[in-house]
Design an enzyme around this catalytic site. Structure first.
Site, mmCIF file in Angstrom:
data_model
loop_
_atom_site.group_PDB
_atom_site.id
_atom_site.type_symbol
_atom_site.label_atom_id
_atom_site.label_comp_id
_atom_site.label_asym_id
_atom_site.label_seq_id
_atom_site.Cartn_x
_atom_site.Cartn_y
_atom_site.Cartn_z
ATOM 1 N N GLY A 11 17.927 70.312 94.967
ATOM 2 C CA GLY A 11 17.948 71.325 96.036
ATOM 3 C C GLY A 11 19.306 72.011 96.040
ATOM 4 O O GLY A 11 19.806 72.436 97.082
ATOM 5 N N ILE A 38 14.311 74.192 91.994
ATOM 6 C CA ILE A 38 12.996 74.572 91.455
ATOM 7 C C ILE A 38 13.038 75.892 90.685
ATOM 8 O O ILE A 38 12.154 76.180 89.895
ATOM 9 C CB ILE A 38 11.961 74.599 92.607
ATOM 10 C CG1 ILE A 38 10.542 74.500 92.047
ATOM 11 C CG2 ILE A 38 12.149 75.799 93.505
ATOM 12 C CD1 ILE A 38 9.535 74.000 93.049
ATOM 13 N N TYR A 145 8.265 68.408 110.393
ATOM 14 C CA TYR A 145 9.603 68.219 109.804
ATOM 15 C C TYR A 145 10.324 67.051 110.488
ATOM 16 O O TYR A 145 10.844 66.153 109.833
ATOM 17 C CB TYR A 145 10.381 69.528 109.976
ATOM 18 C CG TYR A 145 11.832 69.474 109.600
ATOM 19 C CD1 TYR A 145 12.226 69.290 108.279
ATOM 20 C CD2 TYR A 145 12.829 69.648 110.572
ATOM 21 C CE1 TYR A 145 13.567 69.270 107.937
ATOM 22 C CE2 TYR A 145 14.167 69.636 110.228
ATOM 23 C CZ TYR A 145 14.542 69.445 108.919
ATOM 24 O OH TYR A 145 15.860 69.429 108.588
HETATM 25 N N1 SER Z 1 18.105 73.524 111.000
HETATM 26 C C1 SER Z 1 16.909 72.738 111.008
HETATM 27 C C2 SER Z 1 15.760 73.520 111.491
HETATM 28 O O1 SER Z 1 15.934 74.376 112.306
HETATM 29 C C3 SER Z 1 17.099 71.528 111.881
HETATM 30 O O2 SER Z 1 17.545 70.492 111.090
HETATM 31 O O3 SER Z 1 14.667 73.246 111.101
#
Ligand code: SER
Length: 317
Positions: A11, A38, A145
């Site tokens: 990354g 990538i 996430y």
């Molecule tokens: N900066 C990230 C986001 O907004 C938070 O870890 O998803």
């Protein structure tokens, strides 16, 4: 005799990866830090070499790379962030979790000495403490996430405890930088706003003006990462991920700070689905455990960061 470091950054073309690669190369030498991302090699400028194209989901390719090189450290930064993840939850889960599990497994198998994997304030949720959110307490994330980061933290701790893998992590706040564009996060407004300001355009903010979030300038984030990675293992009491703090501000506050430097700059607020994500996160973070264990201390306040950003920013192409 200890072999010299050979570091892999996965990354490397992302928002954190770009600056981390440069800083690691400063410290350990250009040839000792392999950047992987990538994108095809031909698209990547020569300054970013040595570079290798890598899809972290390609398990065979990943294993071959790690098997053929004696990496002493791996930084695994590839992930789908909070806002993009909500658009494609299954893909976010697959990328964020499967890639971490591959890296943890291969690091044990090929005896990588240290691994860094970023966690996030997104592990916290609506029932977490809003102000000075402590290291331990309620997490209950609401985004895919955040769920993947929370689960990932426990996987890191598990590999440390069961396999002795020295994997280290921090919960980054929103990160603000002038080199790489952030990709699909809820805190991205705090980068986008600078681009509008320097282009002389009005900025349309996707969060309400009074939404306070924890934030950090990239210089601090890179320094924190390297300080954690260089700390003696016996100092580290946290093997999930350390809370990390620097700034807490609202869109209105950063706008006003920028407007001091860019007179006439205008903003409007048109909140979208990201407002709900932002509302679920703490407004500020207690990072006292990181300061106690490895001496973490931020250097940039809002005013200093805004001045530095405006001096260095390159407008998105
Ligand atoms: N900066 C990230 C986001 O907004 C938070 O870890 O998803």
């Amino acid at each position: 005799m200890k072999q010299k470091e050979y570091i892999l950054i996965i990354g490397a073309l992302g928002q954190i990866g770009r600056e981390l690669t440069d800083e690691l190369r400063e410290r350990y030498g250009k040839e000792n830090v392999l950047a992987a991302d990538i994108r095809p090699k031909e698209d990547v400028s020569f300054e970013k070499h040595p570079y290798i194209q890598l899809n972290v989901m390609d398990k065979v390719g990943l294993e071959n790379l790690i098997a053929e090189n004696k990496f002493t450290q791996i930084y695994h930064l590839a992930a789908m962030l909070s806002a993009s993840g909500e658009r494609n939850p299954q893909a976010a889960w697959a990328l964020n979790m499967e890639s971490l599990l591959s890296i943890l497994d291969l690091s044990v198998k090929y005896k990588v000495e240290k691994v860094f994997w970023p966690s996030s304030i997104a592990i916290f949720g609506p029932d977490s403490v809003k102000q000075n959110c402590p290291q331990q307490g309620v997490t209950e994330p609401t985004t895919i996430y955040g769920i993947s980061k929370a689960a990932g933290e426990y996987w890191c701790k598990y590999y440390f405890e069961k396999h002795g893998l020295d994997v280290r992590s921090v919960r980054y706040p929103g990160l603000i930088s002038y080199t790489g564009a952030p990709g699909g996060g809820t805190t991205d407004y705090a980068v986008d706003i600078f681009h509008s300001a320097v282009k002389g355009e009005k900025y349309t903010c996707f969060l309400k003006k009074d939404t306070a979030l924890p934030m950090m300038y990239m210089h601090d984030a890179i320094r924190a990462t390297l300080e954690l990675m260089e700390a003696p293992a016996e100092f580290l009491s946290v093997r999930t991920a350390y809370n990390l703090s620097a700034l807490s501000f609202t869109p209105k506050e950063i706008y006003e700070e920028i407007a001091k430097e860019v007179p006439g700059f205008e903003i409007e607020y048109v909140p979208d689905f990201r407002q709900q994500i932002a509302d679920s996160w703490p407004q500020s973070i207690d990072d006292s455990v990181a300061s106690k264990d490895w001496g973490w201390k931020p250097a940039f306040d809002l005013e200093k960061m805004v001045k530095d950003m405006l001096q260095n920013i390159e407008v998105y192409p």
